[in-house]
Design a protein around this motif. Structure first.
Motif, mmCIF file in Angstrom:
data_model
loop_
_atom_site.group_PDB
_atom_site.id
_atom_site.type_symbol
_atom_site.label_atom_id
_atom_site.label_comp_id
_atom_site.label_asym_id
_atom_site.label_seq_id
_atom_site.Cartn_x
_atom_site.Cartn_y
_atom_site.Cartn_z
ATOM 1 N N ILE A 114 0.837 -1.198 0.000
ATOM 2 C CA ILE A 114 0.000 0.000 0.000
ATOM 3 C C ILE A 114 0.871 1.248 0.000
ATOM 4 O O ILE A 114 0.563 2.242 -0.684
ATOM 5 C CB ILE A 114 -0.941 -0.006 1.224
ATOM 6 N N ALA A 115 1.976 1.195 0.740
ATOM 7 C CA ALA A 115 2.882 2.341 0.812
ATOM 8 C C ALA A 115 3.468 2.664 -0.553
ATOM 9 O O ALA A 115 3.655 3.845 -0.894
ATOM 10 C CB ALA A 115 3.992 2.076 1.827
ATOM 11 N N LEU A 116 3.765 1.634 -1.343
ATOM 12 C CA LEU A 116 4.315 1.876 -2.684
ATOM 13 C C LEU A 116 3.292 2.598 -3.555
ATOM 14 O O LEU A 116 3.649 3.529 -4.306
ATOM 15 C CB LEU A 116 4.731 0.550 -3.311
ATOM 16 N N VAL A 117 2.034 2.175 -3.461
ATOM 17 C CA VAL A 117 0.973 2.854 -4.233
ATOM 18 C C VAL A 117 0.819 4.292 -3.748
ATOM 19 O O VAL A 117 0.676 5.228 -4.545
ATOM 20 C CB VAL A 117 -0.353 2.084 -4.092
ATOM 21 N N ARG A 118 0.860 4.479 -2.430
ATOM 22 C CA ARG A 118 0.746 5.832 -1.872
ATOM 23 C C ARG A 118 1.910 6.714 -2.308
ATOM 24 O O ARG A 118 1.734 7.911 -2.570
ATOM 25 C CB ARG A 118 0.676 5.753 -0.353
ATOM 26 N N LEU A 119 3.088 6.124 -2.376
ATOM 27 C CA LEU A 119 4.256 6.885 -2.804
ATOM 28 C C LEU A 119 4.099 7.371 -4.245
ATOM 29 O O LEU A 119 4.455 8.511 -4.575
ATOM 30 C CB LEU A 119 5.518 6.033 -2.656
ATOM 31 N N VAL A 120 3.568 6.503 -5.099
ATOM 32 C CA VAL A 120 3.324 6.899 -6.485
ATOM 33 C C VAL A 120 2.291 8.023 -6.545
ATOM 34 O O VAL A 120 2.456 9.012 -7.276
ATOM 35 C CB VAL A 120 2.856 5.685 -7.317
ATOM 36 N N LEU A 121 1.203 7.881 -5.763
ATOM 37 C CA LEU A 121 0.184 8.923 -5.720
ATOM 38 C C LEU A 121 0.757 10.235 -5.211
ATOM 39 O O LEU A 121 0.433 11.316 -5.740
ATOM 40 C CB LEU A 121 -0.972 8.470 -4.821
ATOM 41 N N PHE A 122 1.601 10.148 -4.217
ATOM 42 C CA PHE A 122 2.246 11.345 -3.676
ATOM 43 C C PHE A 122 3.082 12.028 -4.757
ATOM 44 O O PHE A 122 2.999 13.253 -4.947
ATOM 45 C CB PHE A 122 3.111 10.971 -2.478
ATOM 46 N N GLY A 123 3.893 11.246 -5.472
ATOM 47 C CA GLY A 123 4.740 11.820 -6.513
ATOM 48 C C GLY A 123 3.935 12.451 -7.636
ATOM 49 O O GLY A 123 4.261 13.557 -8.105
ATOM 50 N N LEU A 124 2.868 11.768 -8.081
ATOM 51 C CA LEU A 124 2.029 12.311 -9.151
ATOM 52 C C LEU A 124 1.317 13.588 -8.706
ATOM 53 O O LEU A 124 1.263 14.579 -9.460
ATOM 54 C CB LEU A 124 1.007 11.262 -9.585
ATOM 55 N N SER A 125 0.792 13.582 -7.497
ATOM 56 C CA SER A 125 0.068 14.754 -6.986
ATOM 57 C C SER A 125 0.997 15.947 -6.855
ATOM 58 O O SER A 125 0.640 17.084 -7.215
ATOM 59 C CB SER A 125 -0.570 14.432 -5.633
ATOM 60 N N ARG A 163 -4.915 17.841 -1.468
ATOM 61 C CA ARG A 163 -5.803 16.882 -0.800
ATOM 62 C C ARG A 163 -5.418 15.447 -1.147
ATOM 63 O O ARG A 163 -5.501 14.545 -0.306
ATOM 64 C CB ARG A 163 -7.267 17.145 -1.213
ATOM 65 N N CYS A 164 -4.968 15.228 -2.398
ATOM 66 C CA CYS A 164 -4.512 13.891 -2.783
ATOM 67 C C CYS A 164 -3.239 13.511 -2.024
ATOM 68 O O CYS A 164 -3.039 12.342 -1.674
ATOM 69 C CB CYS A 164 -4.268 13.841 -4.293
ATOM 70 N N ILE A 165 -2.401 14.493 -1.751
ATOM 71 C CA ILE A 165 -1.191 14.231 -0.965
ATOM 72 C C ILE A 165 -1.580 13.802 0.450
ATOM 73 O O ILE A 165 -1.008 12.853 1.014
ATOM 74 C CB ILE A 165 -0.289 15.483 -0.939
ATOM 75 N N LEU A 166 -2.559 14.474 1.042
ATOM 76 C CA LEU A 166 -3.034 14.067 2.361
ATOM 77 C C LEU A 166 -3.589 12.651 2.327
ATOM 78 O O LEU A 166 -3.371 11.859 3.253
ATOM 79 C CB LEU A 166 -4.103 15.044 2.859
ATOM 80 N N PHE A 167 -4.307 12.325 1.253
ATOM 81 C CA PHE A 167 -4.836 10.977 1.104
ATOM 82 C C PHE A 167 -3.706 9.955 1.037
ATOM 83 O O PHE A 167 -3.784 8.873 1.636
ATOM 84 C CB PHE A 167 -5.701 10.899 -0.164
ATOM 85 N N SER A 168 -2.649 10.292 0.316
ATOM 86 C CA SER A 168 -1.514 9.362 0.190
ATOM 87 C C SER A 168 -0.827 9.132 1.530
ATOM 88 O O SER A 168 -0.242 8.081 1.764
ATOM 89 C CB SER A 168 -0.506 9.892 -0.836
#
Length: 568
Positions: A114-125, A163-168
């Motif tokens: 899950i952390a890897l997916v969150r990291l990708v979301l963080f980078g994209l956001s 907000r997406c960063i907070l979600f990540s």
């Protein structure tokens, strides 16, 4: 067994030679004023009473036996012993700095995918927000005025990215209480500061103008985004920069075309379990203020940014199922219009409202305590937190900066404190290059107000600053130099220094005098100029006691009515 009636004490009193301290708590409905009232006014009476008792009996054990020392070696400056209030609270300590327990390790292992997916979301956001911000800033040169409306609309892309960063980071939902007041009602919002999360949240929810450190401008990606918020930069160590920041706060708060201003008056992050002293920048302009509070409820993982690296904190956030975050907007606090109100009182009422809503204790710590903590950590001290001294109260009492306090800490660390942060008598002598004698014992006793035969950094700092900031201190230093420089050649030699201190320490050895002389001789040229002499005493104000006989002979007295006002 003796008979006792209802009013008789169960335990009979016995005569004791231990010092008794009686604290008197006055019932006063001034409430918040207590937090910002100068410390010397709050406990000066206790200090005087306690010093009278302690000065009567001080027994210091040395190699030569037990000696009685009750004389104050700085009485000629008008000094009294200082009693720093003890504080065992560390408002910056993270309660879960390490991963502990099977549950936490198991949760982290499960959450790694899950952390890897969150990291990708963080980078994209972050990338999307950065690009949108660059477009919004493209060609905009008039940054002195509010951002044009079409550029603000483009910044909505960055706000959604926030907000997406907070979600990540695991903040899938955020609990809110209350509502932000309209800008016309409260142009300024102040909040407690726990982590890097709340600036991201406030950016998403309010898109305010913030006050931030100048160093934030150079942060990759983030520096560009905060520039779009027309951040007011401040250098906390520059009076000119602080004054400019206050003027900018007043200018932007007075113009409704600017967004609301958001300030974190604590000036740094805490663990959320205490509220430290407030900087006054938000309160000087005198506009209504809406307090807001943030909470991070947790059981296993403390999300506060307290003595924990950013990378480690982000990793822990990425590997949690969910991180809890609450925001509450409190009623607006307005300055009192029907009577004169000081900035300190306005800040005290606001901090009291925040502390009450959080149900936490207010302390006198400030960013200066973090600097002291960092300095102690660099020196490999086992418990660096014990070197924090509630710098806001120290600054209020003695008007010394955090940088001066760091210099005193360096001197204290040179005395080889033990793991508990205590310095013994012989190490104290070595640090100040003194020799064991009655005067040295009196100086040590002046610092050792608790008579433990060991001193803390806080005691050393209070005693040194108390002497340094006496109105007669500079005059005493200049008179001491003139006494040493009897021939008027504008410098003193090693022999002249030895002759001057003979009345207080008659049996100096040649190598002992040389070690002390080298403390004054900064450029190692074999002579001490007046500037070197005064500079050394400013760094080591306790050494002025060595010249007390000659100064008393000159009629210098701390009790005289003609004290000179001085800024050291």
């Amino acid at each position: 067994m003796a008979d006792h009636d209802v009013t008789s004490p169960l335990l009979t009193s016995s005569i004791s030679d231990q010092t008794q301290v009686i604290l008197t708590v006055d019932a006063d409905d001034s409430g918040p004023e207590l937090q910002h009232k100068p410390s010397h006014q709050r406990y000066s009476s206790q200090t005087h009473s306690r010093n009278c008792n302690l000065n009567q009996n001080y027994h210091h054990s040395s190699q030569n036996g037990t000696l009685l020392n009750s004389r104050n070696p700085f009485s000629f400056l008008g000094c009294e012993e200082t009693v720093p209030a003890s504080c065992t609270v560390d408002p910056f300590r993270n309660s879960t700095p390490e991963i502990d327990g099977v549950y936490e390790w198991l949760k982290i292992v499960i959450c790694i995918p899950i952390a890897l997916v969150r990291l990708v979301l963080f980078g994209l956001s972050l990338s999307v927000g950065y690009i949108a911000t660059k477009l919004a800033l493209q060609g905009w040169k008039d940054k002195h005025n509010p951002m044009p409306r079409w550029r603000c609309r483009l910044m909505w892309v960055t706000r959604i990215s926030a907000r997406c960063i907070l979600f990540s980071f695991g903040y899938q939902w955020i609990k809110r209480r209350g509502k932000p007041a309209p800008r016309e009602t409260a142009p300024i919002i102040v909040s407690n500061h726990v982590s890097f999360i709340e600036p991201i949240f406030y950016f998403y929810e309010l898109f305010p103008t913030m006050v931030a450190s100048e160093s934030h401008d150079s942060l990759p990606f983030v520096g560009t985004i905060i520039r779009a918020m027309q951040v007011i930069y401040v250098n906390r160590f520059s009076p000119a920069s602080r004054k400019h920041a206050v003027n900018e706060i007043k200018r932007k708060a007075s113009c409704n075309r600017f967004p609301q201003l958001l300030l974190f008056p604590e000036g740094t992050t805490t663990n959320g379990r205490n509220l430290i002293s407030f900087q006054l920048g938000a309160f000087i302009p005198g506009y209504p203020i809406q307090p807001a509070i943030v909470r991070y409820p947790h059981v296993h993982f403390d999300q506060s940014w307290g003595h924990v690296s950013l990378a480690k904190l982000m990793f822990r956030m990425f590997t949690q199922f969910h991180n809890f975050f609450e925001v509450e907007y409190l009623p607006v606090v307005s300055p009192v219009n029907n009577k004169k109100e000081t900035t300190n009182h306005f800040a005290a009422r606001t901090s009291h409202a925040i502390a009450t809503a959080l149900n936490v204790v207010q302390t006198g710590h400030s960013y200066g305590d973090i600097i002291l903590h960092m300095k102690a950590s660099e020196a490999k001290q086992e418990r660096p937190s014990i070197y924090m001294v509630e710098m806001a109260r120290v600054e209020s009492l003695f008007h010394i900066s955090s940088l001066v306090a760091v210099e005193f800490l360096e001197k204290f660390l040179s005395m080889n404190p033990d793991p508990s942060g205590l310095v013994q008598y012989h190490d104290f002598l070595r640090g100040l290059r003194l020799k064991a004698c009655s005067l040295s014992e009196e100086i040590f006793a002046f610092i050792d107000v608790e008579k433990n035969e060991k001193i803390t950094f806080k005691q050393f700092l209070f005693a040194s600053a108390h002497v340094l900031k006496r109105p007669l201190f500079r005059q005493a230093c200049e008179l001491a130099f003139d006494e040493c420089d009897a021939t008027g050649k504008e410098f003193i030699t090693e022999q002249e220094l030895q002759d001057s201190i003979k009345p207080v320490i008659p049996d100096w050895k040649e190598d002992e005098v040389h070690n002390l002389f080298m403390l004054y001789d900064a450029d190692n040229d074999g002579k001490v100029s007046k500037d070197e002499f005064l500079s050394c005493l400013r760094r080591n104000p306790l050494l002025i006691a060595l010249f007390s006989p000659s100064l008393l002979g000159k009629g210098l007295s701390g009790g005289s009515d003609g004290m000179l006002e001085e800024i050291v």
